[in-house]
Design a protein around this motif. Structure first.
Motif, mmCIF file in Angstrom:
data_model
loop_
_atom_site.group_PDB
_atom_site.id
_atom_site.type_symbol
_atom_site.label_atom_id
_atom_site.label_comp_id
_atom_site.label_asym_id
_atom_site.label_seq_id
_atom_site.Cartn_x
_atom_site.Cartn_y
_atom_site.Cartn_z
ATOM 1 N N GLY A 261 27.833 27.766 -32.874
ATOM 2 C CA GLY A 261 26.611 27.228 -33.014
ATOM 3 C C GLY A 261 26.014 26.378 -31.946
ATOM 4 N N LEU A 262 26.798 26.663 -30.408
ATOM 5 C CA LEU A 262 26.198 25.805 -29.379
ATOM 6 C C LEU A 262 25.157 26.585 -28.612
ATOM 7 C CD1 LEU A 262 26.336 23.188 -27.548
ATOM 8 C CD2 LEU A 262 28.011 24.459 -26.202
ATOM 9 N N ALA A 263 23.946 26.074 -28.497
ATOM 10 C CA ALA A 263 22.916 26.769 -27.720
ATOM 11 C C ALA A 263 23.232 26.685 -26.241
ATOM 12 C CB ALA A 263 21.545 26.163 -27.992
ATOM 13 N N GLY A 264 23.863 25.571 -25.828
ATOM 14 C CA GLY A 264 24.172 25.402 -24.411
ATOM 15 C C GLY A 264 23.007 24.751 -23.695
ATOM 16 N N SER A 265 23.328 23.833 -22.784
ATOM 17 C CA SER A 265 22.259 23.155 -22.063
ATOM 18 C C SER A 265 21.810 23.938 -20.853
ATOM 19 C CB SER A 265 22.731 21.757 -21.634
ATOM 20 O OG SER A 265 23.847 21.858 -20.797
ATOM 21 N N LEU A 266 22.469 25.051 -20.584
ATOM 22 C CA LEU A 266 22.084 25.853 -19.429
ATOM 23 C C LEU A 266 21.840 27.275 -19.873
ATOM 24 C CD1 LEU A 266 21.796 25.735 -16.306
ATOM 25 C CD2 LEU A 266 24.138 26.519 -16.176
ATOM 26 N N LEU A 267 20.741 27.512 -20.591
ATOM 27 C CA LEU A 267 20.399 28.840 -21.085
ATOM 28 C C LEU A 267 19.228 29.348 -20.266
ATOM 29 C CD1 LEU A 267 20.445 31.203 -23.005
ATOM 30 C CD2 LEU A 267 19.186 29.834 -24.664
ATOM 31 N N ARG B 245 18.612 45.439 -23.872
ATOM 32 C CA ARG B 245 19.481 45.573 -22.727
ATOM 33 C C ARG B 245 19.704 47.021 -22.333
ATOM 34 N NH1 ARG B 245 23.136 42.248 -24.894
ATOM 35 N NH2 ARG B 245 24.720 43.796 -25.279
ATOM 36 N N GLY B 246 19.772 47.906 -23.316
ATOM 37 C CA GLY B 246 20.062 49.304 -23.028
ATOM 38 C C GLY B 246 21.460 49.445 -22.460
ATOM 39 N N PRO B 247 21.641 50.301 -21.458
ATOM 40 C CA PRO B 247 22.983 50.567 -20.956
ATOM 41 C C PRO B 247 23.499 49.525 -19.973
ATOM 42 C CG PRO B 247 21.395 51.905 -19.775
ATOM 43 C CD PRO B 247 20.634 51.182 -20.866
ATOM 44 N N ARG B 248 22.665 48.576 -19.522
ATOM 45 C CA ARG B 248 23.131 47.636 -18.522
ATOM 46 C C ARG B 248 24.133 46.653 -19.122
ATOM 47 N NH1 ARG B 248 17.497 46.006 -19.018
ATOM 48 N NH2 ARG B 248 17.307 44.014 -20.106
ATOM 49 N N PRO B 249 25.148 46.265 -18.369
ATOM 50 C CA PRO B 249 26.173 45.360 -18.904
ATOM 51 C C PRO B 249 25.629 43.954 -19.131
ATOM 52 C CG PRO B 249 26.524 45.705 -16.570
ATOM 53 C CD PRO B 249 25.438 46.662 -16.986
ATOM 54 N N LEU B 250 26.223 43.288 -20.100
ATOM 55 C CA LEU B 250 25.895 41.897 -20.404
ATOM 56 C C LEU B 250 27.081 41.035 -20.001
ATOM 57 C CD1 LEU B 250 24.114 39.704 -21.736
ATOM 58 C CD2 LEU B 250 25.256 40.253 -23.904
ATOM 59 N N ILE B 251 26.825 40.025 -19.172
ATOM 60 C CA ILE B 251 27.868 39.123 -18.700
ATOM 61 C C ILE B 251 27.632 37.741 -19.289
ATOM 62 C CG2 ILE B 251 28.948 38.044 -16.691
ATOM 63 C CD1 ILE B 251 28.127 40.446 -15.044
ATOM 64 N N GLY B 252 28.656 37.173 -19.899
ATOM 65 C CA GLY B 252 28.590 35.805 -20.394
ATOM 66 C C GLY B 252 29.171 34.854 -19.367
ATOM 67 N N LEU B 253 28.370 33.888 -18.906
ATOM 68 C CA LEU B 253 28.807 32.931 -17.895
ATOM 69 C C LEU B 253 28.916 31.552 -18.533
ATOM 70 C CD1 LEU B 253 26.373 34.919 -16.569
ATOM 71 C CD2 LEU B 253 27.205 33.837 -14.501
ATOM 72 N N SER C 10 22.524 41.961 -17.270
ATOM 73 C CA SER C 10 21.933 40.855 -18.037
ATOM 74 C C SER C 10 22.953 39.727 -18.132
ATOM 75 C CB SER C 10 21.534 41.315 -19.443
ATOM 76 O OG SER C 10 20.547 42.310 -19.391
ATOM 77 N N TYR C 11 22.453 38.495 -18.242
ATOM 78 C CA TYR C 11 23.332 37.329 -18.289
ATOM 79 C C TYR C 11 23.056 36.487 -19.531
ATOM 80 C CZ TYR C 11 24.344 38.062 -13.292
ATOM 81 O OH TYR C 11 24.737 38.582 -12.083
ATOM 82 N N LEU C 12 24.117 35.904 -20.063
ATOM 83 C CA LEU C 12 24.033 34.771 -20.982
ATOM 84 C C LEU C 12 24.668 33.596 -20.252
ATOM 85 C CD1 LEU C 12 25.220 36.290 -24.399
ATOM 86 C CD2 LEU C 12 22.914 35.531 -23.839
ATOM 87 N N ARG C 13 23.868 32.619 -19.867
ATOM 88 C CA ARG C 13 24.383 31.473 -19.117
ATOM 89 C C ARG C 13 24.508 30.273 -20.050
ATOM 90 N NH1 ARG C 13 20.376 33.708 -15.848
ATOM 91 N NH2 ARG C 13 21.086 34.589 -13.854
ATOM 92 N N ARG C 14 25.655 29.626 -19.997
ATOM 93 C CA ARG C 14 25.899 28.454 -20.849
ATOM 94 C C ARG C 14 26.707 27.405 -20.083
ATOM 95 N NH1 ARG C 14 22.851 31.212 -23.266
ATOM 96 N NH2 ARG C 14 22.941 31.922 -25.444
ATOM 97 N N VAL D 77 33.152 27.329 -28.955
ATOM 98 C CA VAL D 77 31.922 27.713 -29.651
ATOM 99 C C VAL D 77 31.140 28.741 -28.836
ATOM 100 C CG1 VAL D 77 29.734 26.870 -30.569
ATOM 101 C CG2 VAL D 77 31.800 25.487 -30.836
ATOM 102 N N VAL D 78 31.039 28.493 -27.529
ATOM 103 C CA VAL D 78 30.304 29.418 -26.669
ATOM 104 C C VAL D 78 31.008 30.774 -26.614
ATOM 105 C CG1 VAL D 78 29.553 29.891 -24.317
ATOM 106 C CG2 VAL D 78 29.222 27.615 -25.291
ATOM 107 N N MET D 79 32.330 30.769 -26.488
ATOM 108 C CA MET D 79 33.050 32.042 -26.432
ATOM 109 C C MET D 79 32.883 32.829 -27.728
ATOM 110 S SD MET D 79 34.292 32.740 -23.535
ATOM 111 C CE MET D 79 34.204 31.762 -22.030
#
Length: 334
Positions: free
Chosen positions: A15-21, A30-38, A70-74, A85-87
């Motif tokens: 449930g953490l939104a993260g201060s760096l989103l 997103r379609g076929p492009r990979p999503l990377i969680g940072l 695509s990125y998810l930055r946290r 929580v982020v993971m």
């Protein structure tokens, strides 16, 4: 260039939104492009520069945000519990790859993410202590889905730098959080390197950044002759306070984080170039995104350091920097 999602399978892997989103796209968008969680531990210059280096390496390889990646930055706001929580959020979002910037994010990734999700780490001095593998981290010496860069800070070189500027240096002050795996590891290395140089390390443990200013004042009372720094999140966040105390008492302050040189009171730095750290990690990620298994890659130690000196601080505290050191420096602030 980009492989379809879920083609990044590992050979032999079970449930953490993260201060760096800054970016978050749904699967449908997103379609076929990979999503990377940072994920990084704090929003501070060293991890920020490392992350940016990672992203630059992907751009150079043709992975452009919103087009082919695509990125998810946290960030975890400095709280270890938030890394889990982020993971868990990354797990729900079914990211294709995790970038762990630092040891706590790496530990959380290994605890939460399945073995079929590649994890690339950087800004990490002790992946062995985190459970990622055994030294030196060659093929077969680490978790099959985990690979990254090893950046144990050059604390011995930091002491040599301090001794070169102050040849009679005998007593240095160290502030760190012993609850952090990286910090306790590098503090032990600092003790070993100091003993080899007949230097005494006077330690002040802290639990968070808020305790750093008072810890610095206590070290002054214990008559330290300089402050030194290791990889530690509390002092990363509050290093300006140490520099302030150094200025007030005309004590040299040395760091292993190049961005610290911009702080008044920081005399000199010898440390890794964080952009290079991120670039190296990004190149590993590109290999994974192009279908190579992390199990067939080796951990990559950082090898090149930057030397930086502030003559402005030297003048303020009445210290003379040797001319040959200035000639070797990668950057001198006057």
């Amino acid at each position: 260039m980009t492989l379809p999602r879920r083609r990044f399978l590992l050979g032999g892997a079970a449930g953490l939104a993260g201060s760096l989103l800054l970016a978050a796209c749904s699967r449908g968008q997103r379609g076929p492009r990979p999503l990377i969680g940072l994920l990084q531990m704090v929003d501070a210059q060293p991890p920020n520069l490392t992350r940016l280096g990672f992203e630059q390496a992907l751009v150079a390889a043709g992975f452009r945000e919103g087009d082919t990646v695509s990125y998810l930055r946290r960030d975890a706001a400095g709280l270890p519990a938030n890394t889990t929580v982020v993971m868990q959020q990354f797990l729900r979002e079914a990211v294709d790859l995790v970038l762990a910037v630092g040891t706590p994010p790496l530990q959380a990734a290994m605890q939460v993410m399945p073995a079929t999700t590649p994890v690339v780490f950087c800004y990490c001095s002790n992946p062995w202590g985190a459970g990622a593998g055994t030294p030196p981290g060659g093929v077969g010496q680490h978790r099959p889905n985990v690979v990254g860069t090893v950046g144990t800070n050059p604390v011995g070189k930091e002491l040599d730098l301090a001794r070169e500027i102050e040849p009679e240096l005998k007593r240095v002050g160290l502030i760190f959080n012993p609850a952090e795996a990286n910090s306790s590891y590098e503090a032990a290395l600092m003790r070993q390197e100091a003993a080899r140089r007949t230097i005494t390390v006077v330690e002040q443990p802290v639990a968070n950044a808020g305790e750093v200013p008072q810890a610095a004042k206590r070290l002054v009372e214990q008559q330290v002759e300089a402050f030194v720094k290791i990889g530690d999140y509390a002092t990363i966040e509050a290093f300006a306070a140490i520099c302030k105390v150094g200025l007030e008492h005309r004590l040299p302050v040395y760091s292993v984080d190049p961005p610290d040189l911009q702080l008044p009171g920081c005399l000199a730095v010898i440390g890794w170039n964080y952009r290079d750290d991120g670039l190296a990690a990004g190149k590993l990620a590109v290999r994974v995104l192009n279908g190579e298994s992390p199990a067939q890659m080796a951990f990559q130690p950082l090898t090149s350091t930057d030397l930086l000196v502030s003559l402005a601080t030297a003048k303020a505290i009445g210290v003379t920097v040797p001319e040959d050191l200035l000639l070797r420096a990668d950057r001198v602030v006057r």
